[in-house]
Design a protein around this motif. Structure first.
Motif, PDB file in Angstrom:
ATOM      1  N   PRO A 195     -10.859  14.172  -1.300  1.00 39.49           N
ATOM      2  CA  PRO A 195     -10.872  13.058  -0.333  1.00 39.49           C
ATOM      3  C   PRO A 195      -9.575  12.937   0.452  1.00 39.49           C
ATOM      4  O   PRO A 195      -8.487  13.256  -0.047  1.00 39.49           O
ATOM      5  CB  PRO A 195     -11.078  11.826  -1.225  1.00 39.49           C
ATOM      6  CG  PRO A 195     -11.679  12.346  -2.477  1.00 39.49           C
ATOM      7  CD  PRO A 195     -11.098  13.721  -2.680  1.00 39.49           C
ATOM      8  N   ARG A 196      -9.704  12.439   1.676  1.00 38.36           N
ATOM      9  CA  ARG A 196      -8.542  12.156   2.515  1.00 38.36           C
ATOM     10  C   ARG A 196      -8.205  10.667   2.524  1.00 38.36           C
ATOM     11  O   ARG A 196      -7.119  10.276   2.920  1.00 38.36           O
ATOM     12  CB  ARG A 196      -8.813  12.620   3.951  1.00 38.36           C
ATOM     13  CG  ARG A 196      -9.024  14.112   4.089  1.00 38.36           C
ATOM     14  CD  ARG A 196      -9.542  14.503   5.471  1.00 38.36           C
ATOM     15  NE  ARG A 196      -8.663  14.082   6.541  1.00 38.36           N
ATOM     16  CZ  ARG A 196      -8.892  14.308   7.847  1.00 38.36           C
ATOM     17  NH1 ARG A 196      -9.990  14.964   8.204  1.00 38.36           N
ATOM     18  NH2 ARG A 196      -8.054  13.898   8.750  1.00 38.36           N
ATOM     19  N   ASN A 197      -9.171   9.832   2.134  1.00 38.61           N
ATOM     20  CA  ASN A 197      -9.012   8.366   2.167  1.00 38.61           C
ATOM     21  C   ASN A 197      -8.597   7.894   3.560  1.00 38.61           C
ATOM     22  O   ASN A 197      -7.709   7.043   3.703  1.00 38.61           O
ATOM     23  CB  ASN A 197      -8.015   7.900   1.109  1.00 38.61           C
ATOM     24  CG  ASN A 197      -8.539   8.091  -0.303  1.00 38.61           C
ATOM     25  OD1 ASN A 197      -9.710   8.392  -0.502  1.00 38.61           O
ATOM     26  ND2 ASN A 197      -7.669   7.926  -1.290  1.00 38.61           N
ATOM     27  N   ARG A 198      -9.261   8.440   4.552  1.00 35.30           N
ATOM     28  CA  ARG A 198      -8.925   8.124   5.941  1.00 35.30           C
ATOM     29  C   ARG A 198      -9.263   6.677   6.299  1.00 35.30           C
ATOM     30  O   ARG A 198      -8.456   5.979   6.909  1.00 35.30           O
ATOM     31  CB  ARG A 198      -9.656   9.088   6.871  1.00 35.30           C
ATOM     32  CG  ARG A 198      -9.492   8.792   8.352  1.00 35.30           C
ATOM     33  CD  ARG A 198     -10.141   9.867   9.211  1.00 35.30           C
ATOM     34  NE  ARG A 198     -10.288   9.461  10.598  1.00 35.30           N
ATOM     35  CZ  ARG A 198      -9.320   9.504  11.511  1.00 35.30           C
ATOM     36  NH1 ARG A 198      -8.115   9.929  11.162  1.00 35.30           N
ATOM     37  NH2 ARG A 198      -9.530   9.124  12.748  1.00 35.30           N
ATOM     38  N   ASP A 199     -10.460   6.211   5.916  1.00 29.43           N
ATOM     39  CA  ASP A 199     -10.858   4.857   6.290  1.00 29.43           C
ATOM     40  C   ASP A 199      -9.936   3.816   5.663  1.00 29.43           C
ATOM     41  O   ASP A 199      -9.558   2.838   6.318  1.00 29.43           O
ATOM     42  CB  ASP A 199     -12.308   4.598   5.875  1.00 29.43           C
ATOM     43  CG  ASP A 199     -13.305   5.291   6.789  1.00 29.43           C
ATOM     44  OD1 ASP A 199     -12.941   5.586   7.950  1.00 29.43           O
ATOM     45  OD2 ASP A 199     -14.437   5.556   6.348  1.00 29.43           O
ATOM     46  N   ARG A 200      -9.579   4.003   4.392  1.00 31.72           N
ATOM     47  CA  ARG A 200      -8.675   3.040   3.749  1.00 31.72           C
ATOM     48  C   ARG A 200      -7.325   3.017   4.457  1.00 31.72           C
ATOM     49  O   ARG A 200      -6.743   1.939   4.675  1.00 31.72           O
ATOM     50  CB  ARG A 200      -8.493   3.390   2.270  1.00 31.72           C
ATOM     51  CG  ARG A 200      -7.523   2.453   1.558  1.00 31.72           C
ATOM     52  CD  ARG A 200      -7.627   2.575   0.056  1.00 31.72           C
ATOM     53  NE  ARG A 200      -7.200   3.874  -0.445  1.00 31.72           N
ATOM     54  CZ  ARG A 200      -7.286   4.213  -1.731  1.00 31.72           C
ATOM     55  NH1 ARG A 200      -7.803   3.372  -2.617  1.00 31.72           N
ATOM     56  NH2 ARG A 200      -6.864   5.410  -2.131  1.00 31.72           N
ATOM     57  N   PHE A 201      -6.835   4.177   4.819  1.00 36.08           N
ATOM     58  CA  PHE A 201      -5.559   4.238   5.518  1.00 36.08           C
ATOM     59  C   PHE A 201      -5.647   3.535   6.875  1.00 36.08           C
ATOM     60  O   PHE A 201      -4.786   2.709   7.218  1.00 36.08           O
ATOM     61  CB  PHE A 201      -5.137   5.693   5.713  1.00 36.08           C
ATOM     62  CG  PHE A 201      -3.902   5.860   6.548  1.00 36.08           C
ATOM     63  CD1 PHE A 201      -2.651   5.674   5.999  1.00 36.08           C
ATOM     64  CD2 PHE A 201      -3.991   6.190   7.893  1.00 36.08           C
ATOM     65  CE1 PHE A 201      -1.501   5.811   6.767  1.00 36.08           C
ATOM     66  CE2 PHE A 201      -2.855   6.335   8.670  1.00 36.08           C
ATOM     67  CZ  PHE A 201      -1.600   6.137   8.108  1.00 36.08           C
ATOM     68  N   LEU A 209      -5.952  14.217  -3.824  1.00 39.24           N
ATOM     69  CA  LEU A 209      -6.211  14.126  -2.394  1.00 39.24           C
ATOM     70  C   LEU A 209      -6.270  15.519  -1.773  1.00 39.24           C
ATOM     71  O   LEU A 209      -5.765  16.494  -2.348  1.00 39.24           O
ATOM     72  CB  LEU A 209      -5.112  13.300  -1.715  1.00 39.24           C
ATOM     73  CG  LEU A 209      -5.025  11.824  -2.115  1.00 39.24           C
ATOM     74  CD1 LEU A 209      -3.758  11.190  -1.547  1.00 39.24           C
ATOM     75  CD2 LEU A 209      -6.260  11.062  -1.648  1.00 39.24           C
ATOM     76  N   ASP A 232      -0.297  15.971  -2.803  1.00 34.08           N
ATOM     77  CA  ASP A 232      -1.703  15.610  -2.637  1.00 34.08           C
ATOM     78  C   ASP A 232      -2.557  16.059  -3.813  1.00 34.08           C
ATOM     79  O   ASP A 232      -3.389  15.304  -4.317  1.00 34.08           O
ATOM     80  CB  ASP A 232      -2.254  16.205  -1.334  1.00 34.08           C
ATOM     81  CG  ASP A 232      -1.789  15.432  -0.109  1.00 34.08           C
ATOM     82  OD1 ASP A 232      -1.657  14.204  -0.214  1.00 34.08           O
ATOM     83  OD2 ASP A 232      -1.562  16.050   0.937  1.00 34.08           O
ATOM     84  N   TYR A 257       0.830  -1.206   0.000  1.00 37.06           N
ATOM     85  CA  TYR A 257       0.000   0.000   0.000  1.00 37.06           C
ATOM     86  C   TYR A 257       0.868   1.261   0.000  1.00 37.06           C
ATOM     87  O   TYR A 257       0.670   2.171  -0.809  1.00 37.06           O
ATOM     88  CB  TYR A 257      -0.909  -0.021   1.229  1.00 37.06           C
ATOM     89  CG  TYR A 257      -1.632   1.275   1.516  1.00 37.06           C
ATOM     90  CD1 TYR A 257      -2.679   1.722   0.725  1.00 37.06           C
ATOM     91  CD2 TYR A 257      -1.269   2.050   2.626  1.00 37.06           C
ATOM     92  CE1 TYR A 257      -3.351   2.903   1.006  1.00 37.06           C
ATOM     93  CE2 TYR A 257      -1.922   3.233   2.917  1.00 37.06           C
ATOM     94  CZ  TYR A 257      -2.962   3.656   2.096  1.00 37.06           C
ATOM     95  OH  TYR A 257      -3.621   4.831   2.384  1.00 37.06           O
ATOM     96  N   ASP A 301      -4.253   9.766   7.695  1.00 37.19           N
ATOM     97  CA  ASP A 301      -5.000   9.467   6.470  1.00 37.19           C
ATOM     98  C   ASP A 301      -4.030   9.403   5.303  1.00 37.19           C
ATOM     99  O   ASP A 301      -2.837   9.682   5.442  1.00 37.19           O
ATOM    100  CB  ASP A 301      -6.121  10.492   6.230  1.00 37.19           C
ATOM    101  CG  ASP A 301      -5.635  11.928   6.160  1.00 37.19           C
ATOM    102  OD1 ASP A 301      -4.660  12.195   5.428  1.00 37.19           O
ATOM    103  OD2 ASP A 301      -6.213  12.797   6.836  1.00 37.19           O
ATOM    104  N   GLU A 302      -4.557   9.031   4.146  1.00 36.24           N
ATOM    105  CA  GLU A 302      -3.711   8.847   2.966  1.00 36.24           C
ATOM    106  C   GLU A 302      -3.135  10.162   2.460  1.00 36.24           C
ATOM    107  O   GLU A 302      -2.024  10.208   1.926  1.00 36.24           O
ATOM    108  CB  GLU A 302      -4.512   8.169   1.862  1.00 36.24           C
ATOM    109  CG  GLU A 302      -3.677   7.653   0.707  1.00 36.24           C
ATOM    110  CD  GLU A 302      -4.490   6.799  -0.252  1.00 36.24           C
ATOM    111  OE1 GLU A 302      -4.642   7.215  -1.419  1.00 36.24           O
ATOM    112  OE2 GLU A 302      -4.971   5.738   0.186  1.00 36.24           O
TER     113      GLU A 302
END
Length: 335
Positions: A256-262, A196, A191, A63, A114-115
Motif C-alpha cells: 500500500p501507498r496510503n495515498r488517500d490517508r496522506f 509500505l 518503506d 500524523y 503519499d505516505e
C-alpha cells in the motif's frame, strides 16, 4: 626551527586537502554522542525559529511525527532520543541537527504524494541522524578552519590562500553529497519496514527532480539563484535509479501507498511565502477531477508561477493528458 614551523603550516593544510580530516569526520573528533545531544538541545530553539517555527496544525503534525517514530523504531538503536519537528517553512527541504533533532519543512510535505513517499523522506533524515552526519560535518569544518589558520603562518600558504579556501569548501560540499547517498540507504529501506510500497523512495526522489525542473523555469523568469541546499545535493535522477533497483531487489513494490490517508491529512495545508508586501499564504487543496475538467482548466485555480507546470510537477505528472476524471490531485491556491 622557524623554517620547519612554516613548512608544517603548509603541510598540515595539504594533508587536509588530501583527506587528512577523514579521521575527524568519521570518528567525531570534536563531539561524542552526549555532546551531540547537548549541541542539538542548545541549537533547537534557533533552528526551529529559523525554519519559521512549528507548523500550527496539531493533526498534521501528529500524523507526521507518528510515521517518523515508527521509522526510528525500525532503524535506530535509541529511537526515543529523536525529536521530530514539522516546521512552518515553505522551502522544499528537510534537515537534521546533532542529537537526533529532525526538521521537516511543510513545503517538503506539500511536494510528496503519499505516505510511502513521506516515509522515505523521513527515513532519509533518520539516516543522517544515525550516521552522525551533522556532527561529522561540524568536525570536518572545524578541522578545515584550524588547518587554514595554521597555514596562514606560511607566506607561501598566504599567497595561495584564496585557492586553498575554495578547495576546502568544495571538499565539504563533496562530503555532503556522500552523506546524502549514505542517508539514502536508510530512506530506501524505510518503506519496506513499515509495510509500505518500496517504490516510495524512488517516487519521492523523482518529486525532487520535478520540483527542481519547475523551480529552474521559475528562476529563469525571476533571476533568482538556486537555493544552497539544492546545490549540495546529488542529482535526484541518479538516486531515483538506485532506489528503483533496490526496491526491485527487496520486493514489496505492490504494498500500500496510503495515498488517500496522506491527501486527506494535508488537505488545507498552509504555505507562508515572504514577499515585499509581507507574508503571502498559499493553500494545498486536494480535489477530485470532475468530468469535463482538464489540467488546463484546473491550472486556472493555481496561484503559483507557471501554473500548469506547477500543477503537473507537484502531482508527479509528466503531461496534461494524465489528468483524468476521478483522480485526486493537489492544487496550490490563494484561498
Amino acid at each position: 626551527m622557524i623554517g620547519k614551523k612554516l613548512l608544517l603550516g603548509g603541510a598540515f593544510a595539504a594533508v587536509l586537502l588530501g583527506g587528512g580530516s577523514v579521521w575527524a569526520q568519521n570518528y567525531g573528533m570534536f563531539m561524542n554522542p552526549l555532546e551531540e545531544r547537548a549541541y542539538g538541545v542548545r541549537a533547537h530553539p534557533a533552528a526551529l525559529a529559523e525554519a519559521g517555527g512549528a507548523y500550527p496544525d496539531a493533526k498534521l503534525t501528529a500524523y507526521v511525527v507518528a510515521v517518523s517514530k515508527r521509522i526510528a523504531q525500525g532503524a535506530a538503536k535509541h529511537p526515543d532520543q529523536f525529536v521530530f519537528n514539522v516546521t512552518n517553512d515553505p522551502d522544499v527541504n528537510a534537515f537534521t541537527n546533532p542529537g537526533g533533532f529532525v526538521y521537516i519543512n511543510i513545503g517538503m510535505i506539500a511536494w510528496v504524494n503519499d505516505e510511502a513517499e513521506l516515509a522515505a523522506l523521513i527515513g532519509h533524515e533518520v539516516g543522517h541522524a544515525i550516521n552522525r552526519h551533522a556532527a561529522k560535518k561540524i568536525a570536518r569544518r572545524n578541522v578545515s578552519k584550524a588547518g587554514y589558520k595554521l597555514g596562514m603562518i606560511s607566506r607561501r600558504f598566504r599567497e595561495q590562500a584564496p585557492e586553498i579556501k575554495e578547495a576546502l569548501m568544495l571538499k565539504n560540499i563533496a562530503y555532503s553529497q556522500d552523506a546524502e547517498l549514505e542517508a539514502d540507504q536508510v530512506g530506501f529501506a524505510a518503506d519496506g519496514k513499515l509495510g509500505l510500497d518500496t517504490l516510495g523512495a524512488a517516487r519521492m526522489l523523482y518529486q525532487l527532480q520535478k520540483q527542481r525542473d519547475w523551480y529552474a523555469s521559475f528562476v529563469k523568469q525571476t533571476g533568482d539563484e538556486t537555493p544552497p541546499y539544492l546545490q549540495s545535493h546529488p542529482q535526484p535522477l541518479d538516486r531515483v535509479k538506485r532506489a528503483v533497483e533496490l526496491a526491485q531487489q527487496q520486493g514489496g513494490t505492490n504494498l500500500p501507498r496510503n495515498r488517500d490517508r496522506f491527501l486527506d491529512t494535508i488537505n488545507g495545508l498552509r504555505l507562508p511565502y515572504k514577499s515585499d508586501k509581507g507574508t503571502v499564504y498559499r493553500y494545498v487543496r486536494v480535489v477530485t477531477v470532475k468530468p469535463g475538467e482538464t489540467a488546463q482548466t484546473l491550472a486556472k485555480r493555481v496561484s503559483m508561477a507557471s501554473p500548469l507546470a506547477h500543477l503537473l510537477a507537484i502531482n508527479g505528472l509528466d503531461s496534461p493528458d494524465q489528468v483524468k476524471p476521478g483522480m485526486r490531485i493537489k492544487l496550490v491556491t490563494a484561498s
